[in-house]
Design a protein around this motif. Structure first.
Motif, mmCIF file in Angstrom:
data_model
loop_
_atom_site.group_PDB
_atom_site.id
_atom_site.type_symbol
_atom_site.label_atom_id
_atom_site.label_comp_id
_atom_site.label_asym_id
_atom_site.label_seq_id
_atom_site.Cartn_x
_atom_site.Cartn_y
_atom_site.Cartn_z
ATOM 1 N N GLU A 43 0.832 -1.213 0.000
ATOM 2 C CA GLU A 43 0.000 0.000 0.000
ATOM 3 C C GLU A 43 0.871 1.269 0.000
ATOM 4 O OE1 GLU A 43 -2.915 -0.149 3.068
ATOM 5 O OE2 GLU A 43 -3.624 1.892 2.672
ATOM 6 N N GLU A 45 3.421 1.952 -1.411
ATOM 7 C CA GLU A 45 4.056 2.337 -2.679
ATOM 8 C C GLU A 45 3.139 3.120 -3.624
ATOM 9 O OE1 GLU A 45 6.482 -0.343 -4.812
ATOM 10 O OE2 GLU A 45 7.483 -1.069 -2.992
ATOM 11 N N ALA A 46 1.872 3.272 -3.231
ATOM 12 C CA ALA A 46 0.925 3.968 -4.114
ATOM 13 C C ALA A 46 1.414 5.377 -4.496
ATOM 14 C CB ALA A 46 -0.458 4.013 -3.478
ATOM 15 N N PRO A 47 1.903 6.184 -3.530
ATOM 16 C CA PRO A 47 2.354 7.537 -3.922
ATOM 17 C C PRO A 47 3.498 7.476 -4.946
ATOM 18 C CG PRO A 47 2.176 7.367 -1.526
ATOM 19 C CD PRO A 47 1.973 5.993 -2.068
ATOM 20 N N ARG A 48 4.363 6.469 -4.802
ATOM 21 C CA ARG A 48 5.484 6.358 -5.743
ATOM 22 C C ARG A 48 4.948 6.020 -7.156
ATOM 23 N NH1 ARG A 48 10.055 2.812 -7.349
ATOM 24 N NH2 ARG A 48 8.434 1.235 -7.400
ATOM 25 N N GLU A 49 3.929 5.155 -7.207
ATOM 26 C CA GLU A 49 3.348 4.788 -8.508
ATOM 27 C C GLU A 49 2.660 5.994 -9.141
ATOM 28 O OE1 GLU A 49 3.656 1.474 -10.176
ATOM 29 O OE2 GLU A 49 5.263 1.995 -8.780
ATOM 30 N N ILE A 50 2.005 6.808 -8.278
ATOM 31 C CA ILE A 50 1.338 8.008 -8.806
ATOM 32 C C ILE A 50 2.394 8.968 -9.370
ATOM 33 C CG2 ILE A 50 -0.051 10.045 -8.188
ATOM 34 C CD1 ILE A 50 -1.527 8.165 -6.162
ATOM 35 N N ALA A 51 3.513 9.077 -8.659
ATOM 36 C CA ALA A 51 4.581 9.966 -9.143
ATOM 37 C C ALA A 51 5.143 9.429 -10.469
ATOM 38 C CB ALA A 51 5.691 10.055 -8.097
ATOM 39 N N GLU A 54 2.745 10.347 -13.191
ATOM 40 C CA GLU A 54 2.833 11.768 -13.575
ATOM 41 C C GLU A 54 4.060 12.026 -14.438
ATOM 42 O OE1 GLU A 54 2.491 13.723 -9.831
ATOM 43 O OE2 GLU A 54 0.292 13.634 -9.869
ATOM 44 N N VAL A 100 -5.642 6.892 -10.945
ATOM 45 C CA VAL A 100 -5.179 7.185 -9.585
ATOM 46 C C VAL A 100 -6.053 6.435 -8.560
ATOM 47 C CG1 VAL A 100 -4.919 9.036 -7.870
ATOM 48 C CG2 VAL A 100 -4.144 9.393 -10.223
ATOM 49 N N ASN A 104 -4.636 3.828 -5.713
ATOM 50 C CA ASN A 104 -4.871 3.973 -4.276
ATOM 51 C C ASN A 104 -5.678 2.813 -3.706
ATOM 52 O OD1 ASN A 104 -3.498 6.352 -3.603
ATOM 53 N ND2 ASN A 104 -5.105 7.588 -4.600
ATOM 54 N N HIS A 107 -3.774 -1.034 -5.196
ATOM 55 C CA HIS A 107 -2.329 -1.217 -4.944
ATOM 56 C C HIS A 107 -1.664 -2.044 -6.032
ATOM 57 C CE1 HIS A 107 -4.274 -1.022 -0.776
ATOM 58 N NE2 HIS A 107 -4.010 0.213 -1.205
#
Ligand code: PEP
Ligand code: MG
Length: 592
Positions: A43, A45-51, A54, A100, A104, A107
């Motif tokens: 879970e 790692e979600a922000p890293r995947e979003i980055a 982008e 996104v 979130n 995952h």
């Protein structure tokens, strides 16, 4: 030989595309890219995947803007605005929000989330009744594959520039644009799952003189990078882990070939004249100005087919008129006074250009191809015609149109040519007003109206690769039906004879520039049918000439008469083999 197998070896059988033997380590391309993998992630790692998402969206936007900028420079903003729609896809809030949300909530990796969201939208658009919306589905898929490529850390094309060691390339498919990038120093040979003798990648492998096997069906799945293999481009084989005995036998074959090539070199400077004094014109097929050096060096009388599409591929925007002029001029000036037949753009089918945004078609070989594309995209066509006309002032340039299906297309193309001549005249730009203009005969309908076409053409060039494909309804790319692709089918021979007769009745000369022309077994048959010129890859000219100098045109004519009265293509082919093997014993035996 086909049954040979030494202990411990694995043999894969395909279709021989370009002669020669290669030995080395295998590199398997694009295996991992056929599917997008789903990976579950912690879970956190979600922000890293979003980055990552982008960053990939940003990189794709930059890439598209760059393509658009180059396109605007070369052909104006009209065409380039197509990319506005692509860029808008990248900014589509619904698509991005959905991706996104998946990142979130589920995952998963960003590739999978973006692919799934894009497919959901594309599927819905593709099912619409409205053609405009259906086309947006292909925009969406196109952009999605770019984004996923960025996420996966590679660009959209297999990057063959990263090869460090000489190797044998194995791929599911090598498009003509990828094949054109191959570096002979790094690529010892290549093999593909799909394709047949007349797919454009196979044709290019001849010009590049890279041994090649196509139509191996599952090679890219069965083979692994790092395995040691021998590629036999004479017999269409890949032998994995060859034994010492096999390597020895192939060593002997290679030595035999070297001796043969020395013998063939003797005819390079001699004319292609039969024993009973019939002169045949042998010309070379080339794909770029760089190939011009190979033409006379291999004993050809000039260029019978300059495939100009290759100037347009592997780049972000079409070449300008000036760039084309320089390329055509270089070949014309270098070979002067020998003729150079420049074929106008034959894009489509298996030769696709990413930068021209040609939508995916259900039947590309029956689609928006060649002269059909050019007559619709008159800016691109006019730039090419002007470049060819200007080059005609610098050498013995002739020009021909591909894929003419009937008189209307020929008349339309010639009307545009006449307008452009007026334009050049008004600007005092030199060109050869008497430049010969020919028609390619590669669609059965063109054969049936060959008398009309001959009245408006200075020459014909029979494109047997397509003529066979369209007459026998056999996709030239499809290895599963390659056995049905039959040059000695009586229907094909009758079409060639009809074309020759219609042309000669109007004093129009006839060339054959498809792969059939470069197949030594078929050379006597084509000459017997009355063809005036044969045009093939430079590497094939010497064996053709060697053979012609040992033939009599009288026996070639008898062969053609026999063929036109025979119902079985197999019987015709056997008779061709008899004649060739009698004229040049052992020359075309490539068994190890
Ligand atoms: C042909 O069709 O035979 C031909 C020479 O053209 P291409 O192979 O480029 O389609
Ligand atoms: Mg063709």
């Amino acid at each position: 030989m086909a049954d040979r197998l030494h202990k411990g070896e694995k043999i894969l059988r395909g279709i021989a595309a370009s002669t020669g033997v290669a030995r080395g380590r295998i590199v398997v391309l694009d295996k991992a890219r056929t599917t997008v993998e789903r990976r579950e992630l912690p879970e956190a790692e979600a922000p890293r995947e979003i980055a990552r998402l982008e960053a990939a969206l940003g990189a794709t936007r930059k890439q598209l803007q760059e393509v658009q900028r180059k396109l605007t420079e070369s052909i104006g903003s009209g065409q380039a605005s197509i990319f506005d729609a692509h860029i808008l896809v990248l900014e589509d809030p619904a698509l991005i929000e959905e991706t996104v949300r998946m990142l979130n909530a589920e995952h998963v990796n960003a590739e999978w989330a973006f692919h799934t969201a894009a497919e959901r939208y594309a599927g819905a658009l593709a099912a619409m009744n409205d053609e405009y919306l259906r086309e947006r589905a292909s925009d969406l898929r196109d952009v999605a594959s770019r984004v996923i490529s960025h996420l996966a850390g590679h660009d959209n094309d297999v990057d063959l520039r990263h090869l460090t060691e000489p190797c044998i390339i194995i791929a599911h498919d090598l498009t003509p644009s990828k094949t054109a990038q191959l570096d002979r120093k790094k690529v010892l040979g290549f093999a593909t799952d799909i394709g047949s003798k007349t797919s454009h990648s196979a044709i290019l492998s001849h010009s590049l003189r890279i041994p090649a096997v196509v139509g191996l069906k599952t090679a890219s799945q069965e083979l692994e990078t790092g395995q040691y293999a021998l590629l036999d481009g004479y017999n269409g084989l890949i032998i994995v882990d060859p034994t010492d005995q096999t390597l020895f036998e192939y060593g002997q074959l290679v030595r035999k070939q070297v001796t043969l090539e020395e013998k063939l070199r003797e005819v390079v400077t001699q004319p292609a004249i039969t024993l009973d004094n019939h002169r045949v014109f042998l010309s070379a097929n080339i794909e770029s100005a760089a190939n011009a050096a190979d033409v006379l060096a291999n004993g050809a009388d000039g260029v019978g087919l300059f495939r100009t599409e290759y100037l347009f591929i592997n780049r972000d925007a079409p070449p300008s008129e000036e760039e084309q002029f320089q390329a055509y001029r270089e070949v014309a000036a270098r070979l002067k006074p020998h003729p150079v037949v420049i074929r106008t753009l034959d894009l489509g089918g298996d030769k696709l250009l990413s930068h021209l945004h040609v939508p995916t078609e259900m039947n590309p070989f029956l689609g928006w191809r060649a002269i059909r594309f050019c007559l619709a995209q008159t800016d691109i066509f006019s730039a090419q015609l002007r470049a060819i006309l200007r080059a005609s002032a610098e050498g013995n340039v002739k020009m021909m149109y591909p894929m003419i299906s009937g008189l209307d297309e020929l008349n339309q193309a010639n009307a545009l040519l006449a307008e452009l001549k007026e334009e050049l005249r008004a600007k005092h730009i030199p060109f050869d007003d008497r430049m010969e203009v020919g028609t390619m005969i590669e669609i059965p309908s063109a054969v049936l109206v060959a008398d009309s076409l001959a009245r408006r053409s200075q020459f014909f060039s029979i494109g047997t690769n397509d003529l066979i494909q369209y007459t026998l309804a056999v996709d030239r790319m499809n290895e599963k039906i390659a056995h049905l692709y039959d040059p000695t089918h009586p229907a094909i021979l009758r079409l060639i004879k009809t074309t020759v007769d219609a042309a000669h009745a109007q004093k129009v000369w006839v060339s054959v520039c498809g792969e059939m022309a470069g197949d030594p077994m078929l050379v006597p048959l084509l000459l017997g049918l009355g063809v005036d010129e044969l045009s093939a890859a430079p590497a094939l000219i010497a064996p053709m000439k060697y053979l012609i100098r040992r033939l009599k045109i009288a026996e070639a004519r008898e062969l053609a008469q026999f063929a036109l009265a025979t119902e079985s293509s197999h019987d015709i082919l056997l008779r061709c083999h008899d004649i060739v093997n009698r004229a040049a014993p052992g020359l075309f035996d490539h068994q190890p």
